[in-house]
Design a protein around this motif. Structure first.
Motif, PDB file in Angstrom:
ATOM      1  N   UNK A   1      -5.070   4.254   8.441  1.00 17.99           N
ATOM      2  CA  UNK A   1      -5.477   3.661   7.029  1.00 17.99           C
ATOM      3  C   UNK A   1      -5.242   4.976   5.857  1.00 17.99           C
ATOM      4  N   UNK A   2      -5.805   5.868   6.429  1.00 23.46           N
ATOM      5  CA  UNK A   2      -5.555   7.078   5.639  1.00 23.46           C
ATOM      6  C   UNK A   2      -3.837   7.584   5.366  1.00 23.46           C
ATOM      7  N   UNK A   3      -2.943   7.421   6.479  1.00 18.98           N
ATOM      8  CA  UNK A   3      -1.774   7.637   6.423  1.00 18.98           C
ATOM      9  C   UNK A   3      -1.026   6.357   5.564  1.00 18.98           C
ATOM     10  N   UNK A   4      -1.295   4.985   5.744  1.00 17.80           N
ATOM     11  CA  UNK A   4      -0.739   3.915   5.214  1.00 17.80           C
ATOM     12  C   UNK A   4      -1.101   4.192   3.558  1.00 17.80           C
ATOM     13  N   UNK A   5      -2.398   4.552   3.271  1.00 16.47           N
ATOM     14  CA  UNK A   5      -2.448   5.001   1.951  1.00 16.47           C
ATOM     15  C   UNK A   5      -1.844   5.893   1.365  1.00 16.47           C
ATOM     16  N   UNK A   6      -1.489   6.983   2.121  1.00 18.63           N
ATOM     17  CA  UNK A   6      -0.621   8.121   1.717  1.00 18.63           C
ATOM     18  C   UNK A   6       0.824   7.451   1.165  1.00 18.63           C
ATOM     19  N   UNK A   7       1.293   6.809   2.326  1.00 20.42           N
ATOM     20  CA  UNK A   7       2.566   6.173   2.088  1.00 20.42           C
ATOM     21  C   UNK A   7       2.513   5.361   0.984  1.00 20.42           C
ATOM     22  N   UNK A   8       1.652   4.360   0.719  1.00 19.05           N
ATOM     23  CA  UNK A   8       1.529   3.364  -0.383  1.00 19.05           C
ATOM     24  C   UNK A   8       1.555   4.181  -1.718  1.00 19.05           C
ATOM     25  N   UNK A   9       0.864   5.420  -1.705  1.00 20.17           N
ATOM     26  CA  UNK A   9       0.598   6.002  -2.941  1.00 20.17           C
ATOM     27  C   UNK A   9       2.047   6.713  -3.317  1.00 20.17           C
TER      28      UNK A   9
END
Length: 232
Positions: free
Chosen positions: A25-33
């Motif tokens: 989720x941390x990686x997906x959050x970074x990508x989405x940001x």
């Protein structure tokens, strides 16, 4: 000879490791940001042709990252809804990268607005921090009215800082982020409406967000809404 059972066991272990690696989720959050300009404080804000080239290359990677996470790591319905939401940002980035001259001619406006717009987004992210614990009846009002608050903040920043032509261009981008999902969810709580004025959005006591984007909180909200519908 390796037995069939052992092969199956090895495949299961491989699959578990793969999902654990990709379902971050941390990686997906970074990508989405990074999909929404002026969102991540560490993101590249392109101010010339070379930086815009790098920005557009990066967007492709971030889009694949978020799409893969939605496909592999979220329940089917939540993943589909999540991708519909993020499609607004993807579409805006595609247009920006296909019509680069339109963006670059307004670069002086970008220099003025990128920091204040990041502050608007930071407050939006904080507004959605508690979607995992608030009363489920407050989920849709919180999402819709918080988006309206973000949009109002962003448009005010743009109008004060930019010329009319520049303001029209960037306001159109902000409006483009309100995807079909937001439009469908917010019929009863249209952002900026009188109904939103009566909504008290619960906020955390901190000024520092757990997340870099609204992506994780939105997925939690969609999951809760989906579970609620199934239980009825």
């Amino acid at each position: 000879m390796i037995s069939i059972c052992r092969i199956v066991l090895l495949l299961c272990v491989f699959h578990a490791i793969r999902c654990q690696t990709e379902c971050s989720e941390e990686k997906a959050d970074y990508c989405a940001s990074l999909l929404i300009p002026f969102n991540n404080y560490n993101a590249l804000i392109p101010l010339n042709t070379e930086e815009l080239e790098e920005y557009c290359r990066q967007q492709k990677e971030m889009e694949e990252c978020v799409t893969e996470y939605s496909d592999l790591c979220l329940d089917s319905l939540v993943g589909q809804l999540s991708q519909i939401f993020i499609q607004g940002a993807i579409s805006q980035n595609k247009e920006r990268c296909e019509k680069r001259d339109n963006y670059l001619k307004y670069v002086n406006c970008v220099k003025k607005i990128f920091q204040p717009l990041r502050d608007c987004m930071k407050n939006f992210i904080l507004d959605l921090e508690l979607v995992s614990v608030i009363d489920i009846d407050l989920l849709i009002p919180t999402i819709c009215c918080s988006f309206g608050k973000y949009r109002k903040c962003a448009v005010e920043v743009i109008d004060v800082s930019c010329s009319p032509n520049e303001a029209e261009y960037f306001t159109s981008s902000i409006n483009g982020y309100s995807s079909d999902l937001v439009a469908a969810m917010c019929l009863e709580y249209e952002p900026g409406s009188s109904r939103c004025q009566d909504v008290k959005v619960p906020r955390t006591n901190t000024t520092s967000s757990t997340y870099l984007s609204i992506f994780p909180s939105l997925n939690r909200a969609l999951n809760r809404l989906g579970n609620e519908d199934e239980s009825r």
